[in-house]
Design a protein around this motif. Sequence first.
Motif, mmCIF file in Angstrom:
data_model
loop_
_atom_site.group_PDB
_atom_site.id
_atom_site.type_symbol
_atom_site.label_atom_id
_atom_site.label_comp_id
_atom_site.label_asym_id
_atom_site.label_seq_id
_atom_site.Cartn_x
_atom_site.Cartn_y
_atom_site.Cartn_z
ATOM 1 N N THR A 10 29.079 32.386 57.269
ATOM 2 C CA THR A 10 28.669 31.683 55.842
ATOM 3 C C THR A 10 28.914 32.877 55.304
ATOM 4 O OG1 THR A 10 28.023 29.773 56.010
ATOM 5 C CG2 THR A 10 27.717 30.905 53.896
ATOM 6 N N LEU A 11 28.406 33.569 55.324
ATOM 7 C CA LEU A 11 28.210 35.329 54.422
ATOM 8 C C LEU A 11 29.479 36.328 55.278
ATOM 9 C CD1 LEU A 11 24.609 36.957 55.903
ATOM 10 C CD2 LEU A 11 25.330 36.215 53.757
ATOM 11 N N LEU A 12 29.992 35.616 55.837
ATOM 12 C CA LEU A 12 31.544 36.809 55.736
ATOM 13 C C LEU A 12 32.300 36.043 54.815
ATOM 14 C CD1 LEU A 12 33.660 38.583 57.577
ATOM 15 C CD2 LEU A 12 33.667 36.672 59.031
ATOM 16 N N ILE A 13 32.094 35.124 54.909
ATOM 17 C CA ILE A 13 33.626 34.406 53.885
ATOM 18 C C ILE A 13 32.819 34.577 52.312
ATOM 19 C CG2 ILE A 13 33.760 32.165 52.738
ATOM 20 C CD1 ILE A 13 33.989 30.917 55.593
ATOM 21 N N LEU A 14 31.566 34.840 51.334
ATOM 22 C CA LEU A 14 31.112 35.285 50.874
ATOM 23 C C LEU A 14 31.152 36.869 50.350
ATOM 24 C CD1 LEU A 14 29.066 34.585 47.962
ATOM 25 C CD2 LEU A 14 27.389 35.228 50.178
ATOM 26 N N THR A 15 31.653 37.345 51.479
ATOM 27 C CA THR A 15 31.105 38.724 51.159
ATOM 28 C C THR A 15 32.574 39.247 51.485
ATOM 29 O OG1 THR A 15 29.110 38.853 52.583
ATOM 30 C CG2 THR A 15 31.080 41.122 52.459
ATOM 31 N N THR A 16 34.057 38.747 52.178
ATOM 32 C CA THR A 16 34.704 38.880 52.285
ATOM 33 C C THR A 16 35.414 39.023 50.948
ATOM 34 O OG1 THR A 16 35.784 37.243 53.402
ATOM 35 C CG2 THR A 16 35.909 39.482 54.107
ATOM 36 N N VAL A 17 35.311 37.221 50.369
ATOM 37 C CA VAL A 17 36.023 36.899 48.774
ATOM 38 C C VAL A 17 35.625 38.150 47.950
ATOM 39 C CG1 VAL A 17 35.244 34.539 47.754
ATOM 40 C CG2 VAL A 17 36.052 34.025 50.025
ATOM 41 N N MET A 18 34.183 38.374 47.591
ATOM 42 C CA MET A 18 33.917 39.219 46.947
ATOM 43 C C MET A 18 34.205 40.271 46.827
ATOM 44 S SD MET A 18 29.640 39.927 45.914
ATOM 45 C CE MET A 18 29.393 40.776 47.629
ATOM 46 N N VAL A 19 34.943 40.959 48.013
ATOM 47 C CA VAL A 19 35.577 42.675 48.132
ATOM 48 C C VAL A 19 36.704 42.529 47.919
ATOM 49 C CG1 VAL A 19 36.141 43.715 49.539
ATOM 50 C CG2 VAL A 19 33.339 43.367 49.550
ATOM 51 N N ILE A 20 37.595 41.207 48.254
ATOM 52 C CA ILE A 20 38.806 41.538 47.826
ATOM 53 C C ILE A 20 39.112 40.454 46.842
ATOM 54 C CG2 ILE A 20 40.732 39.319 48.632
ATOM 55 C CD1 ILE A 20 40.175 39.397 52.380
ATOM 56 N N LEU A 21 38.120 39.705 45.723
ATOM 57 C CA LEU A 21 38.563 39.518 44.283
ATOM 58 C C LEU A 21 38.439 41.074 43.570
ATOM 59 C CD1 LEU A 21 36.875 36.200 44.087
ATOM 60 C CD2 LEU A 21 39.491 37.210 43.711
ATOM 61 N N SER A 22 37.374 41.447 43.941
ATOM 62 C CA SER A 22 36.673 42.970 43.161
ATOM 63 C C SER A 22 38.283 43.986 43.476
ATOM 64 C CB SER A 22 35.591 43.460 43.747
ATOM 65 O OG SER A 22 35.457 44.673 43.445
ATOM 66 N N GLY A 23 39.180 44.118 45.254
ATOM 67 C CA GLY A 23 40.210 44.823 44.633
ATOM 68 C C GLY A 23 41.551 44.482 44.238
ATOM 69 N N LEU A 24 40.934 43.160 43.721
ATOM 70 C CA LEU A 24 42.911 42.686 43.391
ATOM 71 C C LEU A 24 42.219 41.988 42.122
ATOM 72 C CD1 LEU A 24 44.925 40.427 43.960
ATOM 73 C CD2 LEU A 24 43.583 38.521 43.491
ATOM 74 N N MET A 25 41.084 42.515 41.669
ATOM 75 C CA MET A 25 41.009 42.964 39.902
ATOM 76 C C MET A 25 41.407 43.929 39.757
ATOM 77 S SD MET A 25 37.712 40.687 38.596
ATOM 78 C CE MET A 25 36.406 40.936 40.195
ATOM 79 N N LYS A 26 40.484 44.775 40.730
ATOM 80 C CA LYS A 26 42.068 46.431 40.418
ATOM 81 C C LYS A 26 42.812 46.380 40.495
ATOM 82 C CE LYS A 26 36.766 48.299 41.901
ATOM 83 N NZ LYS A 26 36.583 47.336 42.338
ATOM 84 N N ALA A 27 43.388 46.144 41.935
ATOM 85 C CA ALA A 27 44.676 46.067 41.892
ATOM 86 C C ALA A 27 46.141 46.164 40.686
ATOM 87 C CB ALA A 27 45.249 45.836 43.132
ATOM 88 N N ILE A 28 45.468 45.011 40.034
ATOM 89 C CA ILE A 28 46.245 44.457 38.716
ATOM 90 C C ILE A 28 45.883 44.972 37.687
ATOM 91 C CG2 ILE A 28 47.232 41.887 40.596
ATOM 92 C CD1 ILE A 28 44.792 39.985 38.733
ATOM 93 N N GLN A 29 44.879 45.612 37.653
ATOM 94 C CA GLN A 29 44.706 46.334 36.532
ATOM 95 C C GLN A 29 44.405 45.391 35.351
ATOM 96 O OE1 GLN A 29 46.893 49.616 35.597
ATOM 97 N NE2 GLN A 29 46.558 50.680 36.786
ATOM 98 N N LEU A 30 43.297 44.443 35.428
ATOM 99 C CA LEU A 30 42.669 43.390 34.546
ATOM 100 C C LEU A 30 41.625 44.401 33.874
ATOM 101 C CD1 LEU A 30 41.350 40.332 36.919
ATOM 102 C CD2 LEU A 30 43.072 40.667 35.586
ATOM 103 N N PRO A 31 41.960 43.828 32.114
ATOM 104 C CA PRO A 31 41.079 45.337 31.545
ATOM 105 C C PRO A 31 39.730 45.281 32.093
ATOM 106 C CG PRO A 31 43.115 44.232 30.162
ATOM 107 C CD PRO A 31 42.424 43.488 32.052
ATOM 108 N N TRP A 32 39.544 44.593 32.084
ATOM 109 C CA TRP A 32 37.749 44.722 32.211
ATOM 110 C C TRP A 32 37.488 45.735 33.435
ATOM 111 C CZ3 TRP A 32 34.764 42.160 35.893
ATOM 112 C CH2 TRP A 32 35.598 40.735 36.895
ATOM 113 N N SER A 33 37.908 45.338 34.363
ATOM 114 C CA SER A 33 37.610 45.726 35.785
ATOM 115 C C SER A 33 37.806 47.780 36.081
ATOM 116 C CB SER A 33 38.227 45.303 36.884
ATOM 117 O OG SER A 33 38.801 45.894 37.772
ATOM 118 N N VAL A 34 39.325 47.823 34.993
ATOM 119 C CA VAL A 34 39.636 49.319 35.078
ATOM 120 C C VAL A 34 38.481 49.893 33.587
ATOM 121 C CG1 VAL A 34 41.522 50.853 34.480
ATOM 122 C CG2 VAL A 34 42.472 49.250 35.886
#
Length: 120
Positions: A10-34
């Motif tokens: 459960t923690l692995l899923i929560l942690t990796t989803v959180m980190v991957i979504l954070s990275g994805l938001m940066k990679a596609i350069q969402l304005p509020w993330s950048v």
Amino acid sequence: MKTKKYLATTLLILTTVMVILSGLMKAIQLPWSVNGLVKFNLPHAATALGLMEMTFAFLFIFPKTMRIGFILLSCYFAGAMATELSHDGSMLNPAIPLSLIWITAFLRDKYIFIGAPKSV
């Protein structure tokens, strides 16, 4: 033992989803993330940082590459903490995922922290 495995998964899923979504938001350069990176003078590094974050998280998922993923994620978020502190930011933003990563790593493989048992 079953509860520990369930909690670790459960923690692995929560942690990796959180980190991957954070990275994805940066990679596609969402304005509020950048915008968060603008105050550190890093807006052009958003894509690279996002791709690094996602790559490290994917390494952390798989048992054979978990240790290197753990080290890389720890270094990434420790650097984020140092950057936040040097710019009078909140250390909690990178500290929360880092704490979850460490707890998850300990539940999955405690020998990362305490070393392998010595054979007699």
